[in-house]
Design a protein around this motif. Structure first.
Motif, mmCIF file in Angstrom:
data_model
loop_
_atom_site.group_PDB
_atom_site.id
_atom_site.type_symbol
_atom_site.label_atom_id
_atom_site.label_comp_id
_atom_site.label_asym_id
_atom_site.label_seq_id
_atom_site.Cartn_x
_atom_site.Cartn_y
_atom_site.Cartn_z
ATOM 1 N N ASN A 88 39.249 -45.212 9.891
ATOM 2 C CA ASN A 88 38.942 -45.428 11.301
ATOM 3 C C ASN A 88 38.571 -44.115 11.947
ATOM 4 N N VAL A 89 38.052 -44.196 13.163
ATOM 5 C CA VAL A 89 37.944 -42.963 13.947
ATOM 6 C C VAL A 89 39.382 -42.609 14.327
ATOM 7 N N ALA A 90 39.872 -41.485 13.818
ATOM 8 C CA ALA A 90 41.296 -41.186 14.012
ATOM 9 C C ALA A 90 41.505 -39.723 14.385
ATOM 10 N N PRO B 295 33.675 -44.423 25.982
ATOM 11 C CA PRO B 295 33.134 -45.499 26.815
ATOM 12 C C PRO B 295 34.158 -46.587 27.149
ATOM 13 N N THR B 296 35.310 -46.598 26.458
ATOM 14 C CA THR B 296 36.331 -47.584 26.837
ATOM 15 C C THR B 296 37.502 -46.901 27.553
ATOM 16 N N GLY B 297 37.374 -45.616 27.768
ATOM 17 C CA GLY B 297 38.332 -44.879 28.590
ATOM 18 C C GLY B 297 39.691 -44.633 27.956
ATOM 19 N N ILE B 298 39.769 -44.666 26.624
ATOM 20 C CA ILE B 298 41.104 -44.497 26.015
ATOM 21 C C ILE B 298 41.297 -43.067 25.499
ATOM 22 N N ASP B 299 42.542 -42.777 25.178
ATOM 23 C CA ASP B 299 42.901 -41.488 24.590
ATOM 24 C C ASP B 299 43.182 -41.746 23.117
ATOM 25 N N GLU C 85 41.163 -51.121 21.924
ATOM 26 C CA GLU C 85 39.991 -50.811 22.752
ATOM 27 C C GLU C 85 38.974 -49.925 22.031
ATOM 28 N N CYS C 86 39.388 -49.248 20.969
ATOM 29 C CA CYS C 86 38.475 -48.304 20.315
ATOM 30 C C CYS C 86 37.394 -49.058 19.550
ATOM 31 N N ILE C 87 36.135 -48.815 19.897
ATOM 32 C CA ILE C 87 35.040 -49.509 19.209
ATOM 33 C C ILE C 87 34.410 -48.621 18.132
ATOM 34 N N ASN C 88 35.094 -47.555 17.797
ATOM 35 C CA ASN C 88 34.620 -46.653 16.726
ATOM 36 C C ASN C 88 33.214 -46.128 16.994
ATOM 37 N N CYS C 89 32.986 -45.732 18.242
ATOM 38 C CA CYS C 89 31.626 -45.304 18.585
ATOM 39 C C CYS C 89 31.339 -43.861 18.173
ATOM 40 N N ALA D 188 31.910 -41.110 19.639
ATOM 41 C CA ALA D 188 31.613 -40.129 20.697
ATOM 42 C C ALA D 188 32.703 -39.050 20.751
ATOM 43 N N CYS D 189 33.967 -39.458 20.535
ATOM 44 C CA CYS D 189 35.053 -38.473 20.615
ATOM 45 C C CYS D 189 35.016 -37.515 19.421
ATOM 46 N N ILE D 190 34.501 -37.985 18.272
ATOM 47 C CA ILE D 190 34.382 -37.073 17.116
ATOM 48 C C ILE D 190 33.427 -35.943 17.491
HETATM 49 S S1 SF4 Z 1 35.530 -43.812 18.840
HETATM 50 FE FE1 SF4 Z 1 34.574 -44.221 20.803
HETATM 51 S S2 SF4 Z 1 35.774 -45.911 21.640
HETATM 52 FE FE2 SF4 Z 1 37.008 -45.003 20.013
HETATM 53 S S3 SF4 Z 1 38.286 -43.534 21.030
HETATM 54 FE FE3 SF4 Z 1 36.488 -42.441 20.300
HETATM 55 S S4 SF4 Z 1 35.111 -42.453 22.026
HETATM 56 FE FE4 SF4 Z 1 36.663 -44.011 22.449
#
Ligand code: SF4
Ligand code: SF4
Length: 472
Positions: free
Chosen positions: A239-241, A281-285, A293-297, A299-301
């Protein structure tokens, strides 16, 4: 002050404020390696999504989901109500495949392939950045009073959003009723097709509502796939982790101080800049762990990598990783559960391929007329039947005839003797089968019928022929 970790994220979602009202998210415009790759993929997928109903293979629409007329076409393979089992099997394969993919790689589908994410993040959101500016400018504009600048920007954005929603609604309709019919309606004009126009405007309204207002709530509240994550993911799923072992160190995260050597101070590599939250984009930490809520987009990576670069720490504090990789340093390997899914998927795909090869372009059924027994005319026994011929091809069958293949006998059509079965159409009628009495060996006998077009055998079928009971 309590030393307990802040667990408040478990009781709230970022899209709803404390008063229970909608909290608009203004994510920072992402940039980085993954975002660039996602952009490229999204161009390809958008081209595919928008053109698929207009591509034809052997005259069949590449993708068609005509639920009303029960006509489906997947990758140019037409599916009729008679082929529904194949369609259902394809859907089951899709679900098992997606499940396997999710167990192994988490919500990669959501971030990279889902039409909702592609349209939201790669079309509508980018238009918003273009008109309203980045996060800060958007927040200022939202709070700003309705002056000339705000009215102009809002009007431009809403009109563009509406036009795109209308285009998406047209393509959606092409998937539902077929592109030929859609183009025909467009040529005829809206006044001739008021009901279709109303449907089109309803779809446009729904898309506009989703992309202009509802947005990420589709993924958080409405999407059933998102809600299945809890049962599908485990510690081995990638996952994005956030690498909490590295990020928190022995003494937890702390603000960046360039004079400090964090390997000595024991502080983690996370400098608590919160940029991963700002860009989400879903505003989570994401530092709170994997969340629904994480859609694995990704962006945070990208954002965290940029920060790590700036402060001279190794990239990958947020990355694609499983919990076991982060905690136990275990590399990805296939688990028993994944092997099970692969086995089931392989079997299902094998069955599907077999069924596709066995499937005919023509389907003929001959049924005895209910309540009718046999009739004896001299030395001949006669039964009356109804028949149905389905032409699944895109060519007309101009000259269809029947022949009794087994046993000896004759088939006589009732009414129209010249059968023409139009392309993708069904033809039905009535016929008599007449068999000499010395050929009727049982009171319920299987007979084999050949269906020909221009003298060429196109299908064979069987039915039951009734004779006198004296054979028992
Ligand atoms: S992968 Fe996207 S949705 Fe998930 S926490 Fe990172 S920025 Fe937010
Ligand atoms: S972007 Fe990276 S360093 Fe900054 S808060 Fe998030 S995880 Fe920590």
């Amino acid at each position: 002050m309590s030393n307990l970790p802040d667990e408040s994220f478990r009781d709230s979602i970022a899209t709803i404020n404390e008063e229970g009202k909608r909290n608009f998210i203004f994510p920072k415009k992402p940039s980085g390696k993954y975002y660039d790759k996602r952009k490229l993929l999204s161009y390809f997928l958008l081209a595919f999504l928008l053109s698929a109903p207009f591509i034809k293979i052997n005259g069949n629409q590449f993708l068609l989901f005509n639920v009303l007329e029960r006509k489906f076409s997947i990758f140019g393979f037409p599916f009729w109500p008679q082929d529904f089992y194949i369609f259902v099997l394809s859907m089951i394969i899709g679900v098992v495949g997606l499940t396997l993919f999710t167990v192994a790689f988490g919500r990669i589908f959501c971030g990279w392939f889902c039409p909702q994410t592609i349209f939201m993040e790669m079309v509508f959101r980018r238009i918003e950045y273009w008109i309203d500016g980045d996060r800060g400018a958007q927040m200022r504009l939202a709070k700003q009073e309705w002056n000339a600048e705000k009215i102009r920007k809002r009007l431009i954005k809403w009109v563009i959003f509406f036009v795109i929603s209308f285009l998406i609604a047209n393509v959606f309709l092409a998937y539902l009723i077929g592109s030929d019919k859609l183009l025909e309606y467009i040529e005829e004009g809206p006044s001739e097709n008021i009901s279709t126009l109303i449907a089109l405007l309803i779809f446009t309204g729904v898309f506009y509502f989703i992309f202009a207002w509802f947005r990420e709530q589709v993924c958080i509240i409405a999407c059933p796939y998102g809600r299945m994550q809890g049962v599908l993911l485990d510690n081995k799923s990638i996952n994005v982790a956030y690498d909490h072992v590295r990020g928190e160190g022995e003494k937890g995260r702390a603000k960046w101080d360039k004079r400090e050597d964090r390997s000595i101070s024991g502080k983690g590599d996370c400098i608590d800049c919160k940029q991963c939250i700002v860009v989400c984009p879903t505003g989570i930490d994401i530092r709170n762990g994997t969340q629904l809520e994480c859609i694995n987009c990704t962006a945070c990576i990208d954002e965290c990598d940029t920060i790590m670069d700036k402060v001279g720490l190794p990239k990958g504090l947020i990355r694609y990783a499983s919990e076991d990789e982060i905690v136990k340093k275990e590399k990805f390997k296939l688990t028993t559960r994944m092997k099970g899914y692969i086995a089931v998927l392989t079997i299902l795909i094998g069955v599907l391929i077999g069924l596709l090869f066995l499937r005919n372009d023509v389907e003929a059924n001959v049924f005895r007329l209910p309540g009718q027994l046999y009739e004896q005319k001299g030395t001949v026994i006669s039964n009356v039947f109804t028949y149905k011929i389905v032409n699944k091809t895109v060519k007309d069958f101009e000259n269809v005839s029947f022949k009794l293949e087994k046993p000896l006998g004759e088939i006589k059509l009732v009414g129209n003797k010249h059968i023409v079965v139009k392309k993708e159409a069904l033809y039905q009628g009535t016929l008599f089968i007449e068999i000499p009495i010395n050929e009727v060996k049982e009171d319920k006998m299987k007979v084999k019928i050949g269906v020909y077009n221009d003298g060429k055998l196109i299908e064979t079928t069987t039915t039951t022929f009734l004779g006198p009971r004296s054979f028992n």
